[in-house]
Write an enzyme that holds these catalytic residues in place. Structure first.
Site, PDB file in Angstrom:
ATOM      1  N   ASN C 108      -2.022  55.181 -20.895  1.00 34.80           N
ATOM      2  CA  ASN C 108      -2.182  54.012 -21.371  1.00 34.80           C
ATOM      3  C   ASN C 108      -3.524  53.797 -22.336  1.00 34.80           C
ATOM      4  O   ASN C 108      -3.666  53.168 -23.498  1.00 34.80           O
ATOM      5  CB  ASN C 108      -2.411  52.610 -20.472  1.00 34.80           C
ATOM      6  CG  ASN C 108      -0.973  52.621 -19.958  1.00 34.80           C
ATOM      7  OD1 ASN C 108       0.038  53.327 -20.158  1.00 34.80           O
ATOM      8  ND2 ASN C 108      -0.990  51.518 -18.677  1.00 34.80           N
ATOM      9  N   THR C 153      -1.853  32.826 -68.422  1.00 33.71           N
ATOM     10  CA  THR C 153      -1.468  31.990 -67.335  1.00 33.71           C
ATOM     11  C   THR C 153       0.093  31.508 -67.432  1.00 33.71           C
ATOM     12  O   THR C 153       0.376  31.321 -68.297  1.00 33.71           O
ATOM     13  CB  THR C 153      -2.268  30.698 -67.109  1.00 33.71           C
ATOM     14  OG1 THR C 153      -2.273  29.874 -68.086  1.00 33.71           O
ATOM     15  CG2 THR C 153      -3.863  31.152 -66.977  1.00 33.71           C
ATOM     16  N   HIS C 154       0.561  31.538 -66.178  1.00 32.83           N
ATOM     17  CA  HIS C 154       2.067  31.226 -66.377  1.00 32.83           C
ATOM     18  C   HIS C 154       3.001  32.063 -67.176  1.00 32.83           C
ATOM     19  O   HIS C 154       4.011  31.756 -67.785  1.00 32.83           O
ATOM     20  CB  HIS C 154       2.353  29.885 -66.749  1.00 32.83           C
ATOM     21  CG  HIS C 154       1.673  28.447 -65.991  1.00 32.83           C
ATOM     22  ND1 HIS C 154       2.196  27.934 -64.906  1.00 32.83           N
ATOM     23  CD2 HIS C 154       0.520  28.156 -66.293  1.00 32.83           C
ATOM     24  CE1 HIS C 154       1.430  27.266 -64.569  1.00 32.83           C
ATOM     25  NE2 HIS C 154       0.330  27.184 -65.044  1.00 32.83           N
ATOM     26  N   SER C 275      16.431  58.543 -67.703  1.00 28.69           N
ATOM     27  CA  SER C 275      17.649  58.037 -67.203  1.00 28.69           C
ATOM     28  C   SER C 275      18.636  59.128 -67.221  1.00 28.69           C
ATOM     29  O   SER C 275      18.635  59.894 -67.914  1.00 28.69           O
ATOM     30  CB  SER C 275      18.005  56.782 -68.332  1.00 28.69           C
ATOM     31  OG  SER C 275      19.418  56.651 -68.045  1.00 28.69           O
ATOM     32  N   LYS C 281      15.397  56.241 -72.492  1.00 23.77           N
ATOM     33  CA  LYS C 281      14.375  55.689 -71.712  1.00 23.77           C
ATOM     34  C   LYS C 281      13.333  56.281 -71.216  1.00 23.77           C
ATOM     35  O   LYS C 281      13.124  57.607 -71.184  1.00 23.77           O
ATOM     36  CB  LYS C 281      15.377  55.296 -70.334  1.00 23.77           C
ATOM     37  CG  LYS C 281      16.639  54.508 -70.535  1.00 23.77           C
ATOM     38  CD  LYS C 281      16.306  53.078 -70.988  1.00 23.77           C
ATOM     39  CE  LYS C 281      15.499  52.314 -69.947  1.00 23.77           C
ATOM     40  NZ  LYS C 281      16.475  51.684 -68.850  1.00 23.77           N
ATOM     41  N   ASN C 283      10.949  55.097 -68.383  1.00 21.69           N
ATOM     42  CA  ASN C 283      10.883  54.172 -67.219  1.00 21.69           C
ATOM     43  C   ASN C 283       9.582  53.957 -66.405  1.00 21.69           C
ATOM     44  O   ASN C 283       9.061  55.010 -66.005  1.00 21.69           O
ATOM     45  CB  ASN C 283      11.993  54.264 -66.531  1.00 21.69           C
ATOM     46  CG  ASN C 283      13.309  53.817 -67.173  1.00 21.69           C
ATOM     47  OD1 ASN C 283      13.214  52.748 -68.126  1.00 21.69           O
ATOM     48  ND2 ASN C 283      14.435  54.627 -66.909  1.00 21.69           N
ATOM     49  N   GLU C 288       7.240  50.366 -60.374  1.00 19.27           N
ATOM     50  CA  GLU C 288       8.251  49.706 -59.736  1.00 19.27           C
ATOM     51  C   GLU C 288       8.104  49.918 -58.173  1.00 19.27           C
ATOM     52  O   GLU C 288       8.292  49.117 -57.502  1.00 19.27           O
ATOM     53  CB  GLU C 288       9.590  50.108 -60.438  1.00 19.27           C
ATOM     54  CG  GLU C 288       9.806  49.458 -61.813  1.00 19.27           C
ATOM     55  CD  GLU C 288      11.112  49.950 -62.407  1.00 19.27           C
ATOM     56  OE1 GLU C 288      11.685  49.107 -62.903  1.00 19.27           O
ATOM     57  OE2 GLU C 288      11.487  51.248 -62.673  1.00 19.27           O
ATOM     58  N   TYR C 315       0.413  47.257 -20.379  1.00 17.44           N
ATOM     59  CA  TYR C 315       1.348  47.991 -21.336  1.00 17.44           C
ATOM     60  C   TYR C 315       2.632  47.578 -20.761  1.00 17.44           C
ATOM     61  O   TYR C 315       2.853  47.528 -19.818  1.00 17.44           O
ATOM     62  CB  TYR C 315       0.830  49.512 -20.986  1.00 17.44           C
ATOM     63  CG  TYR C 315       1.810  50.508 -21.722  1.00 17.44           C
ATOM     64  CD1 TYR C 315       0.991  50.524 -23.049  1.00 17.44           C
ATOM     65  CD2 TYR C 315       2.714  50.894 -21.521  1.00 17.44           C
ATOM     66  CE1 TYR C 315       2.025  51.431 -23.848  1.00 17.44           C
ATOM     67  CE2 TYR C 315       3.528  51.654 -22.502  1.00 17.44           C
ATOM     68  CZ  TYR C 315       3.116  52.102 -23.782  1.00 17.44           C
ATOM     69  OH  TYR C 315       3.854  52.793 -24.608  1.00 17.44           O
ATOM     70  N   GLN C 320       4.810  51.076 -27.674  1.00 13.77           N
ATOM     71  CA  GLN C 320       5.133  52.453 -28.488  1.00 13.77           C
ATOM     72  C   GLN C 320       5.558  52.193 -29.840  1.00 13.77           C
ATOM     73  O   GLN C 320       5.247  53.157 -30.618  1.00 13.77           O
ATOM     74  CB  GLN C 320       6.243  53.303 -27.619  1.00 13.77           C
ATOM     75  CG  GLN C 320       6.577  54.436 -28.307  1.00 13.77           C
ATOM     76  CD  GLN C 320       7.958  55.056 -27.641  1.00 13.77           C
ATOM     77  OE1 GLN C 320       7.640  55.221 -26.513  1.00 13.77           O
ATOM     78  NE2 GLN C 320       8.747  55.421 -28.352  1.00 13.77           N
ATOM     79  N   LYS C 323       2.840  52.248 -33.531  1.00 10.21           N
ATOM     80  CA  LYS C 323       2.432  53.484 -34.611  1.00 10.21           C
ATOM     81  C   LYS C 323       3.304  53.726 -35.557  1.00 10.21           C
ATOM     82  O   LYS C 323       2.473  53.827 -36.803  1.00 10.21           O
ATOM     83  CB  LYS C 323       1.965  54.575 -33.848  1.00 10.21           C
ATOM     84  CG  LYS C 323       0.984  54.538 -32.715  1.00 10.21           C
ATOM     85  CD  LYS C 323       0.776  55.711 -31.978  1.00 10.21           C
ATOM     86  CE  LYS C 323       2.062  55.878 -30.685  1.00 10.21           C
ATOM     87  NZ  LYS C 323       1.977  54.692 -29.820  1.00 10.21           N
TER      88      LYS C 323
END
Lengths: 496, 496, 496, 496
Positions: C108, C153-154, C275, C281, C283, C288, C315, C320, C323
């Site tokens: 523990n 903005t926006h 692609s 392409k 990309n 992303e 415990y 477990q 992690k």
């Protein structure tokens, strides 16, 4: 409020922390309906006398009228809607009769009866709003079956598509949301009433009768499962979370497509907001809020799953927290469907800009590669390589596929001569979309076919919504009619 | 790896960050099956020659054998399973034929074809494990139809129930999970193949043919919707999240019911773990992990919803992250169903302790209140008050309902005399559960009826699973048979 | 694996479900270091004899060398890293000595000792990567202090800013992430060793000594709190979740700014992908994935919070699962920092396009409104109204602020004549950013000042990271040196 | 509401969807304070005349009084608190003066100024409630330093501990929450005012002055970072999420410890609720709600992280949704701290039951194993094996460690004779906890030491809270005094 071991009171801070009247407000009319059905059933089963039934039903009718006219305010000190309605009945009908209302039921089955009655209707209302949004998409599709724009992958131009194709794509995705709303409706539309605290009862109740009077399609039988389960809430929330996710995608496209840079669309002034400091602004606030609020609905779903995790069977007060998240999610989704329908019905499309973009960034490259495969028998990978080279060569020179002659020259020197006229046709985005006739493809013919099919599916869904609403209304009318007859003096046994 | 504008390479760190071969491993056989179906279709439609088809199919068969024997390792530098299989084909069949495999498809439709094929089968496997767990519950129910214990609400004794009632409650809740798994299967079981990059293709493909060869129930038509949507993943994840939530509730009860304090059950030594430091420990690690891992599956669902939020239509690399969460959720759920079935099949129940508890803490108080309502015509609220007083009075004196005489005295002095013999019967938990015969209630008769009904529903579900597995297997066999015939020299046109 | 009540085994399926060796792999060296420190302490305190200590330490040294060279594989059947290392020691040093290693500790406290040692270092490594990314931003800021573009903005043009201003904004936000990483480090850097199972021990241990040998800044005292708490994990995960959120915002801007439509930047080919079907392409896959993976880290944080919710102290095996989510989050964040630094160091900026956009959509409207307030004494709201009218008037005519004459005419007819030359200066975005000299504003002077300040803060942070690494290294060296001396025959009591 | 390009209106449905007055209600007084500080600064910098300042400040004072007496209702049609306050000022002070209030600021910096002012104070209030809860734990610890009960791991008896040890464990964990609340306070306590829309301003503002008048510790400089960042909200939410997680653990223990089966504690009737149907119930509703609501706060944190993910820099309307989640989390946490303090201050502890349990299930087994290691020189693993055998042997016979003679016999036959008297002492839980004197262990001496240390730390935290509240109050008083003097006719330049 019911204190420990039936005491009348608990600490004030405790009441503030535990009472749920604000969330319960929406349930008042459903709590009354449920109580009416319960009383009719108890009386029909001989558990309640006609006289007591009449007194209680008179009080409930009065409560219903008060609730409809906003005069039934839920007192926080009475903890929840159930205790408020019961107290109302006791005060109006007297202890002797009113004290019998709660026979053979428990707040444990009552609260989910109310919630299911409410959620069921809200899901139908939401379905109608969804139909309206889909129709806006399909009208857009009909108007723009041949409006060509670049299709995007990775937010980069990929292949030409039509705006009608895009609009039917959203309608198609949203029809899956309709399916999920419908399934969530079916899960909600089962009667828990009569499960009592957790173990059923030794009173000779008839759960099918109350289910019928409340318009439920069936009885959810197992008393302990009924009282413990909340999947009707989780399923509804998941349906809403997916729907809002799909709306957030519409919203994101509206936000970017109405930028100065994209310029594919312009929002109507009625559906855009301005700035307190920058007078030139025309902001897509609605779409931004719809995007942002999708996350709120995700969180509400998660909230309920977390609530249920590790909870033993039986009722636990944790479960009180199952309703507010669903209420909020329903409100958010209803509002979002509503304003986005308005946005789409009024948005101005710029076909010239769309077509111009479709010509500007090589989005017919795949067409050329496919041509080389079919007509020149290159393998797809070879064709891919050759066209990639052409694109790079043009880009370096600041040219586009509009420079057909240059393209022809390049190909000729790579031992792949194509007549300029043929090449023009291959590289023209408008011609290209006409050729993409595979099932589900972007050609106007396919878009027309799919739009018609989606419209039919939508009509079916709308018809189902109507039928369900009518069935609910019929049950409500039936309960009311029975109550009226009892109040006029009829014996319940003679009526049901 | 395909670099920008078709270049062969990108930066190493980029490759490490972007490649997905570890997640893709499970898809190899499905990618090959999908490619076989695709090649057969292309050839049948005249897009590929029989000769090229034969070369490609031979290479794919070899790849399939390698994959089955663990000799097809996916190279990270080839980015994903699709490029690995294609490269294998090109190397084996040559550029001329192999380069044609990727005609009229894209990784965008390919990846979800593979994923749907895999998920579909995993959902069926999971369904079978769920059936096994439900049967363990129903066997427990049959064995303990009359084993009485306290039913809990708020983790406090509420009313007596039977262990069979408890076990059927879990089975009942889990059958809703079966329904959700089934619906998720149907959503997954639609063919995306042929949608290509996002817009369909100008090749004369036949999407219904590939769907049939892959055993899909239908074609998911709209190319852009298909490539953009991930609801088959989200729906599967929601079904798993709800299922794990329900399992976490089983787990929580096992954890508490096997404590020294509750002592209702004892885990079999095979299904308990010990301590590295405390030699006396017998720990419910399995149930604890099942409880804890429910949250992992919630998080996986959320992960996918977050991924999709605000994503425009079309493929985006974000979508690559849709698979790992589902894989993990499938593994967790399969493992949890498996071990919990073992736990339940081996757990030792302590009926004496259960009955003792049912007598010790007033859990038949409601029975007495109901009796007062029915036989003494008190209102429910009055009866509730009187019984509450009795309980308080007994508790102060350290007595339980076993002290029937004292109870009778108390009631007599409150002008509610009840003969001791009658009272004994009312307060006896065993007698009480026998009376709770309302629909869905805890009486042994109802439990028997519900267990039988649940068993029938389970059999139906299991039969559906079998049929679906057979349909998939039939499609797999059909594809293999066609491939074999082509390799033996048959012309595709003559076969299909 | 330790079965119930100390039995040697449990069911195989149970082992598969419960073992954690794959997650534990990263902990092997830390488990060994922790064991070395523990043995030195036990011996110094007289709990272990020098002879036993020597045997154990020799085995641990051998294990350490094996671990470093990849020859220490963790056996799943031994359940976790602790049992693997202990078994190694017992086999190598014999039962008599090896069996004493686990005196006065428990898995523990051991598992969180290992985890804290590992996490602590990873947080420092991550800090260094964060410094590298911030420096890339600051270098960009220095190069583009005067590169003007529209501030959004926006997602709409708001006011002109410089690219340097944008780059310093990200650096500024990321420095808050540095602060959070640093705080998470401090939370992790406290020694739990010696808490034992939950209650401490009756052996006369010296927890300060083990803390010192492991380079911990202090001892986390309360044994039960130590064993139960996981806030060092939750805090680290929150720091990572916020950091990834900030990176996702960088990523989103890169994705949109490199579109054909925005065209503000071009990715280097090394940091873009292509692609499989569309040869043109280029990309932004990296950005992303960084965007998408932010949600994975959010989910990991949530996973741990859900894990802890409602868990009694002590415990539980649920823990477990604390992690793996942190390991994944660390990997994702490290990878994301790494590739985004590469992207930013190689991205090509297009100042001409930026300036052109800054002129095209009225983004100096606020400047004009402010001028009217200051020089013409209009109230802000009046000025706002007048400029809004001008913008609408120009937009209808397809004009921009470049049409200074037209602007002047418009204002003159609204009784607000401004000389054309003055107006030109007001409306020129370059001139405008020069004027925005308020503290923290976009003027080149402010950007320069802020960039310098950020660089200093970054240097301080980098210096702290270095010091902390050195402190850890010093403790590791000290432990090794002591071990070496003991192995050479020295008595522990004489050394420490 | 500000329509597109400065128009006065937008669609009604749009207003309903976008207005935020309900959430903003809590900000009214802070919006007014912020406006006062802003006006004083503008005037001191010569941007506003003394006359205009006086008119505006008079209107703001009136608004403040109205807000304090509940007469300032926010009109939804004015969209938010900022527009409501400004409209109030314009109506009261006239367009000429009132129209100047919004000079050199934007709603973008204004809204986070208000939010930071509010959150800052709420975090201090929450800190005080946390102190109260910790003191309740420490008082319990002092009263029960020697009350022995089983310490649990895996919800199974592990080793004996004292209730004081348990209570100090919670206090110790909660002190880490105090640290997080404190850090969140520091993050919130930085002034954003003057960042304007996103780029600063060309007015010669003095941001340090407004920061000082608002009691902020420093200026958050970078205008774009300030307007874009929401880490002060996310950090506060994380602090609350961890705190509620810790409270949910207290709640879970209360729920189980007050069951009939555990019986370690009894809730005071004031802090327990009853049942509408089961008169004997005494339910831990408060603890159940605290447990359930922890998940709500987790979801609120997640909601904000999701909101921010992938958002470009600059203000987006999505960000409006950052406040409601924090408000709700603050309310939930404040309420939970409050009622749990009440629960703990009134709960009845049952020391006899605790001690009885500590004797009943072998929880001193580790003590015996340790004895064998120290006194009999067995290795830990040998000792573990021997004691495990003894426990199994006793359990089979229904015996406990109370059967010292039987234990002695068993050990003697395993060649490990221990005198009965010695064994008694080893196996006695009370003696055992007295021996566990390692740092942070459960011995009464250690508990006393830790309780005192925790009390000191708590006093320090409480003192910091007080100082911070005083600093805020001082700034509020200073602003008020300046306003009063200006209203009496003083020139701002002469005052500041």
């Amino acid at each position: 409020m019911i204190g420990a071991r039936g005491r009348d009171s608990a600490h004030d801070a405790v009441l503030n922390y535990t009472e749920s009247t604000r969330t319960d407000e929406r349930l008042a009319l459903y709590d009354i309906w449920g109580s009416q059905a319960h009383v009719l059933m108890l009386t029909r089963q001989g558990i309640l006398s006609d006289r007591h039934a009449r007194d209680i039903l008179a009080a409930l009718e009065q409560a219903r009228r008060d609730a409809q006219t906003g005069r039934l305010t839920l007192e926080p000190r009475l903890e929840d809607v159930h205790m408020n309605v019961e107290r109302y009945v006791v005060e109006s009908a007297g202890k002797e009769a009113g004290g019998r209302l709660h026979t053979a039921r428990s707040r444990n089955d009552q609260v989910i009866t109310d919630a299911r009655l409410y959620v069921r209707e809200e899901l139908l209302n939401l379905g109608e709003r969804l139909v309206a949004l889909c129709r806006a998409f399909l009208d857009l599709a009909d108007a723009h079956r041949e409006t060509v724009l670049p299709g995007y992958t990775h937010t980069q131009h990929a292949q030409p598509i039509t705006l009608g194709f895009w609009a039917t794509a959203h309608a198609s995705l949203l029809l899956d949301d309709a399916r999920r709303l419908s399934a969530a409706y079916e899960t909600a539309n089962r009667s828990p009433l009569g499960a009592c605290a957790l173990a059923g009862t030794d009173f000779p109740t008839d759960r099918h009768l109350t289910a019928r009077l409340l318009g439920f399609a069936s009885v959810e039988e197992h008393a302990l499962a009924v009282v413990s389960g909340r999947d009707f809430i989780a399923e509804a929330l998941f349906a809403l979370a997916m729907l809002m996710t799909n709306l957030s995608r519409v919203a994101a496209e509206l936000i970017y497509w109405t930028t100065f840079e994209f310029g594919l669309m312009t929002l109507h002034d009625d559906y855009a907001l301005g700035s307190s400091i920058m007078p030139q602004k025309k902001n897509p606030d609605i779409a931004e809020l719809a995007r942002g609020r999708a996350g709120k609905v995700h969180a509400r779903l998660l909230e309920v799953l977390t609530l249920l995790k590790g909870l033993p069977l039986g009722y636990h007060r944790d479960l009180q927290e199952d309703k507010a998240p669903l209420w909020e999610a329903l409100d958010i989704t209803a509002g979002s469907l509503n304003v986005l329908t308005g946005v789409l019905r009024t948005v101005r499309v710029h076909p010239d800009r769309m077509l111009d973009l479709a010509w500007s960034n090589f989005c017919t490259a795949t067409e050329l590669a496919n041509y080389l495969v079919v007509e020149r028998h290159l393998s797809f990978r070879e064709a891919h390589g050759l066209v990639g080279g052409l694109v790079a060569w043009l880009a370096e020179r600041g040219l586009t596929f509009r420079a057909t002659d240059a393209c022809a020259d390049f190909l000729a020197t790579r031992e792949c001569p194509i007549p300029v006229e043929v090449l023009k046709d291959i590289l023209d985005p408008v011609a290209a979309i006409g050729r993409n006739r595979s099932l589900g493809g972007t050609s106007p013919r396919e878009v027309e076919r799919m739009a018609a099919a989606l419209r039919r599916a939508l009509d079916d869904f709308a018809a189902t919504l109507r039928e369900r609403k009518q069935a609910i209304e019929a049950a409500r009318v039936q309960t009311s009619a029975l109550v009226a007859k009892v109040l006029e003096g009829a014996s319940v046994a003679a009526l049901i």
